[in-house]
Structure formats: structure tokens, C-alpha cells
Design an enzyme around this catalytic site. Structure first.
Site, PDB file in Angstrom:
ATOM      1  CG  ASP A 144      -1.866  -1.177   1.218  1.00  0.00           C
ATOM      2  OD1 ASP A 144      -2.744  -1.199   0.344  1.00  0.00           O
ATOM      3  OD2 ASP A 144      -1.712  -2.080   2.068  1.00  0.00           O
ATOM      4  CD  GLU A 221       3.706  -5.715 -12.282  1.00  0.00           C
ATOM      5  OE1 GLU A 221       3.494  -6.839 -11.796  1.00  0.00           O
ATOM      6  OE2 GLU A 221       4.765  -5.391 -12.837  1.00  0.00           O
TER       7      GLU A 221
END
Ligand SMILES: C[S@@+](CC[C@H](N)C(=O)[O-])C[C@H]1O[C@@H](n2cnc3c(N)ncnc32)[C@H](O)[C@@H]1O
Length: 239
Positions: A144, A221
Site C-alpha cells: 500500500d 501492478e
């Protein structure tokens, strides 16, 4: 009111609670994930209580090298890596319950025997649950980013984490991080290169590593790619 009551009431909450790298959102489990917790957790889940040390060889039924992934999200990329590398054991730690359920289902779907799952704060497990030098590698993919400045203190990669990693990764073992947040990548590089007595940057001091072929595209991603974020890999060898 006693003196101690007065004192604890005067302590601001941020000094009473540990700063964590996550905010627990329970999220709803699908019916399949519910079944996974009932039927698959007893086989692939790891119950851990602070204070206990994990016996990894007993956990996996053999003493092959162990790779730990912190914050695996939905776990698909971790399951893929474990499937491709059956010579090593893989342990994933994640706090988000639906993600844990999703990975349990992936373990069943792929018929994996070399992957175990924990639902816990990985920092606590690193602090107290793993023997020194017990891990072959640790991976931390797209943690995060906590982009707001006032939240930077929540970023999991910190000098404290690097110290914990140095304790549990064997000499010659690898720490691999990846992020698509440029500012976080710079911070990671600074913190890790700053621990040059513990870790050697495989790409050379001050450099990011080329994306290794063995790292599958993760869910976060893919999200970053859609937003046009470049990805930085950081690979360090424990001295
Ligand atoms: C941005 S997501 C990335 C997930 C996955 N690695 C990916 O690339 O798709 C970060 C994940 O780390 C988990 N996480 C954050 N802090 C953690 C901690 N201290 N222990 C375990 N998991 C944590 C969060 O619940 C979240 O699922």
C-alpha cells in the site's frame, strides 16, 4: 479517578495504538471463499499466536527453502510462483480475509502442496514468529503506497522492517520489493541502500533492478499499468 486513569486519558490515541501498514476492511466473502475457510484452512492455513515460533519444517513436512510473501492481495501471483517453483516452500501472509479465501481456492485449483497461508499482520510475525535466518527469500510486491504525506509513516517498508528482514533472511538470501509509486520507490532505495551493512543491492548501489522474469504480473501492478505508472523492482542480497 486514580492517577493512572487520568494519565491514560491524557495520552493521545496515536501514542496508544501501534501504527499499522493496513486498515482492515472486512469485505464480504463469496460462498466459495466461505467454503475455502471451512474446508481448506485446516490443511493450508497457519494459525499463529504471538509468542509462538513457527516450525517451518513441520509446517511444510520437509526442510526445503522457504520464501515468504508479505501482503499477497488475492494471491494469484504467489500461487503461480509456488506452482512454477516446487523445489521451494512458499508462505503467504495477508490481513484481508477475502484475499486469503481467494488464495486458498487457488491452492486447491492448482493442486499445490508447497504453499501455506497466514492471516495476520506480517510485521508482528516477522518480529516474533520466525527463527533467525529461517527464510530463503522475502517478497513484498506493490505494498500500500499511502500517498498522503501524513500517512507516509504507515508505509510498511521502513528501517524497522529492514532490521526485521535482516534477522529472518539467511546470509545470501534475497529480499525483493516492487512498487509503482515513484516516491515510495525512492524511499525504498534510500532505506535499503542505507542498510549496506546488512544487504547488498543486486543491481549496484543507487540502482533499481531489471524486472525479473520470475515475477508474474500482480493484480495491483495491472491497475498501475492502466494508470501508466512505471514499475521499480528492488532486489537485495543478505550479507
Ligand atoms: C496494494 S495491495 C497489493 C497486493 C498484491 N501484492 C498485488 O500486487 O496485487 C497491498 C496488500 O498488502 C496487505 N497488507 C498491508 N499491510 C500488511 C501487513 N502488515 N501484513 C499483511 N498484509 C498486509 C493489504 O491487505 C493488501 O492486500
Amino acid at each position: 479517578m486514580s492517577f493512572s486513569d487520568t494519565r491514560s486519558n491524557a495520552t493521545p490515541p496515536e501514542h496508544r495504538r501501534a501504527i499499522r501498514s493496513f486498515v482492515l476492511r472486512e469485505g464480504r466473502l463469496t460462498a466459495a471463499q466461505e467454503r475455502a475457510f471451512n474446508e481448506l484452512w485446516p490443511r493450508f492455513g497457519v494459525d499463529w499466536r504471538p509468542g509462538a515460533s513457527l516450525d517451518l519444517a513441520t509446517l511444510f513436512g520437509n526442510d526445503r527453502p522457504v520464501v515468504l510473501e508479505i501482503g499477497f492481495g488475492n494471491g494469484e501471483s504467489l500461487a503461480e510462483m509456488a506452482e512454477r517453483d516446487p523445489e521451494r516452500n512458499w508462505l503467504g501472509i495477508e490481513v484481508h480475509r477475502p484475499g486469503v479465501g481467494h488464495l486458498l481456492l487457488e491452492i486447491e485449483r492448482r493442486g499445490l502442496t508447497n504453499l501455506r497461508v497466514m492471516r495476520h499482520d506480517a510485521v508482528e510475525v516477522l518480529r516474533a514468529g520466525i527463527e533467525p535466518g529461517a527464510l530463503d527469500a522475502v517478497q513484498l510486491f506493490f505494498p500500500d503506497p499511502w500517498p498522503k504525506k501524513r500517512h507516509h509513516k504507515r508505509r510498511i517498508l521502513s528501517p524497522e522492517l529492514v532490521g526485521l528482514l535482516a534477522r529472518v533472511i539467511r546470509p545470501g538470501g534475497i529480499f525483493h520489493a516492487a512498487t509503482d509509486w515513484a516516491h515510495y520507490a525512492e524511499q525504498m532505495l534510500e532505506v535499503l541502500d542505507g542498510a549496506a551493512d546488512l544487504f547488498e543491492n543486486a543491481a549496484g548501489a543507487g540502482a533499481y533492478a531489471p524486472r525479473p522474469a520470475n515475477r508474474p504480473l500482480t493484480k495491483f501492478e495491472q491497475r498501475g499499468e492502466r494508470l501508466g505508472h512505471p514499475v521499480a523492482d528492488l532486489i537485495y542480497r543478505r550479507l
